[in-house]
Design an enzyme around this catalytic site. Sequence first.
Site, mmCIF file in Angstrom:
data_model
loop_
_atom_site.group_PDB
_atom_site.id
_atom_site.type_symbol
_atom_site.label_atom_id
_atom_site.label_comp_id
_atom_site.label_asym_id
_atom_site.label_seq_id
_atom_site.Cartn_x
_atom_site.Cartn_y
_atom_site.Cartn_z
ATOM 1 N N LYS A 1 0.948 -1.138 -0.053
ATOM 2 C CA LYS A 1 -0.062 0.005 0.050
ATOM 3 C C LYS A 1 0.846 1.475 -0.164
ATOM 4 C CE LYS A 1 -0.293 0.121 5.227
ATOM 5 N NZ LYS A 1 -1.537 0.526 6.211
ATOM 6 N N TYR B 1 13.582 31.799 3.525
ATOM 7 C CA TYR B 1 12.243 31.978 4.041
ATOM 8 C C TYR B 1 12.465 32.271 5.627
ATOM 9 C CZ TYR B 1 9.283 31.063 0.138
ATOM 10 O OH TYR B 1 8.987 31.047 -0.999
HETATM 11 C C1 LIG Z 1 -3.653 -4.080 8.426
HETATM 12 C C2 LIG Z 1 -2.046 -4.099 8.068
HETATM 13 N N1 LIG Z 1 -1.421 -5.157 7.923
HETATM 14 C C3 LIG Z 1 -0.112 -5.241 7.920
HETATM 15 C C4 LIG Z 1 0.644 -3.953 7.912
HETATM 16 C C5 LIG Z 1 1.943 -4.211 7.852
HETATM 17 O O1 LIG Z 1 2.783 -3.896 8.925
HETATM 18 P P1 LIG Z 1 4.109 -3.487 8.911
HETATM 19 O O2 LIG Z 1 4.714 -2.480 8.118
HETATM 20 O O3 LIG Z 1 4.575 -2.987 10.287
HETATM 21 O O4 LIG Z 1 4.830 -4.824 8.762
HETATM 22 C C6 LIG Z 1 -0.149 -2.959 7.899
HETATM 23 C C7 LIG Z 1 0.723 -1.654 7.827
HETATM 24 O O5 LIG Z 1 0.307 -0.455 8.417
HETATM 25 C C8 LIG Z 1 -1.524 -2.675 8.223
HETATM 26 O O6 LIG Z 1 -2.236 -1.725 8.099
#
Ligand SMILES: Cc1ncc(COP(=O)(O)O)c(C=O)c1O
Length: 396
Positions: free
Chosen positions: A42, A288
Site C-alpha cells: 500500500k 524564508y
Molecule cells: C492491516 C495491516 N497489516 C499489515 C501491515 C504491515 O505492517 P508492517 O509494515 O509493520 O509490517 C499494515 C501496515 O500498516 C497494516 O495496516
Amino acid sequence: MYSESPYRKLSWVEVDAAALRHNVGEFRRLIGSNRKLLAVVKSNAYGHGLCETARSALAAAADPSSAGLRRADWLGVFDLDEAARLRDAGIDVPVLIMGDVSDKGLPEAIERGFRLTVPSCDMARRVAAAATRTGRRAVTHIKIETGTNRQGMASVDAIEAGRVLRASGAVEVEGAYTHFANIEDTTDHSYAFGQLGTFNEAIGALERAGIRPSLRHASCSAATILFPETYFEMVRMGIGMYGLWPSRETRVSAAQEGRTPIDLRPALTWKTRVIQVKDVAAGSFVGYGCTFRATRKMKIAVLPVGYANGYDRGFSNTAYVLIRGRRAAVTGRVCMNLIMVDVTDIPDAAAGDEVVLLGRQGDDAITADQLAAMIGTINYEIVARIDPAAPRVLIG
Ligand SMILES: Cc1ncc(COP(=O)(O)O)c(C=O)c1O
C-alpha cells in the site's frame, strides 16, 4: 561540467531489487514454505514504487539458489485504485484490499477477484448486495476487532456478518484477520498477547457458527520477527520487506526474546541533483524567515526538492544530504520545492552533482530512522511520503 538529471522529474528513487528479494527471503526463512507471505505494498509500496516492488517481491522465486522459497505469494493494498494498478500491470496473484471499497467500486473489485475486507455488518451487506448484482462470487476476509479499535468488529458482529455473507450465496469467507495495536512501540508485549487471545476466541466463535475461514492472519513485520504464535496461515509483511526495522523496541525485543537473527537491508535511495551553487557573504540570510545566517563566507547548493515532494519542513536547519560522499547541512527553511544546503566544505560541489537525500553515498548514509528521529516520526512516514510522482527505478 553540468550533468543533467536522468529523468524529467527532478528527484527520483532508486530501489535495490536485490535488497528487496533478500528481505523477502529473510521473512520466508522465519515463516517456512507452507504459510502464505503477503507483501504489503500500500501507499506506493511505502514509497518504493507499487508495481516495481510487487514484481520484485513476487519474482524472488526466480533466484535459482532458493528453490522457490524466497517469494511473496499475496499482495496487500489499501484501496481499489492500488489493486487495479497491480492488475493493469499484469500482476495476477491474490490481492487483499485492506481498506474500504465504495459502492461504486465494489462491482469492479468483485469482478477482478480482489479480496475484500469486511470490517462491519454494514460492509457485509454492501458486499453481499454487490455480489448478487454482479453475478460474480465475492471473496472476503472478515476483520476482527481485538483492541486496536480501528477497522474490525467484535466476534458477535463477525458471526452476524458471516451469516449475511453466507446467506447471500454469492460470497466466500476466505479469511479472517486482525492487526496489532501495540507491538512495535514497546518491549512489553502483554497487550499484543491479549489481542492474540481475543483473535483466537473470535475464530473459535466463528467456527462454532459454521464459518471456517481457511486463511487466518494477524502478523505484521514486528510480530513475524518476534512471535511465531502469530503466524497462522499467512503473515502480512510491510516495513521489514523494505529493509527497515519496525522500531528500536522491536530490535531490543528480538534480542531479549532470543529470536532468530534477521538481516534487513534498506532498499531505497532518494536522489536529486544540485541545480545551482552560489556564494553567500558572511552575515547574509538564507531562505524564508531568515532563520539561517551565514557566520562566514559560504557556498550554498540549491536542490530542487521541498516539502511538496515529501522532504519534511521539519528538516529545516536540521537534516543533511550527501554530495560527493560528504555531508551538507540543510540551511534555512525547507521551501515547497527547494532546499539550500551548505557546501562550503565541499569545494568541488557543482551544479549537476548527484545528491542523496536518503540512502547511501560513498562511505556515508542517511537512514530513514535518522530522518524520522529528527522530526519525531517513524521511518514508515519518511519513506511513504516521498513524492509518488518521482520515478522509481529498480537497480539490480
Ligand atoms: C492491516 C495491516 N497489516 C499489515 C501491515 C504491515 O505492517 P508492517 O509494515 O509493520 O509490517 C499494515 C501496515 O500498516 C497494516 O495496516
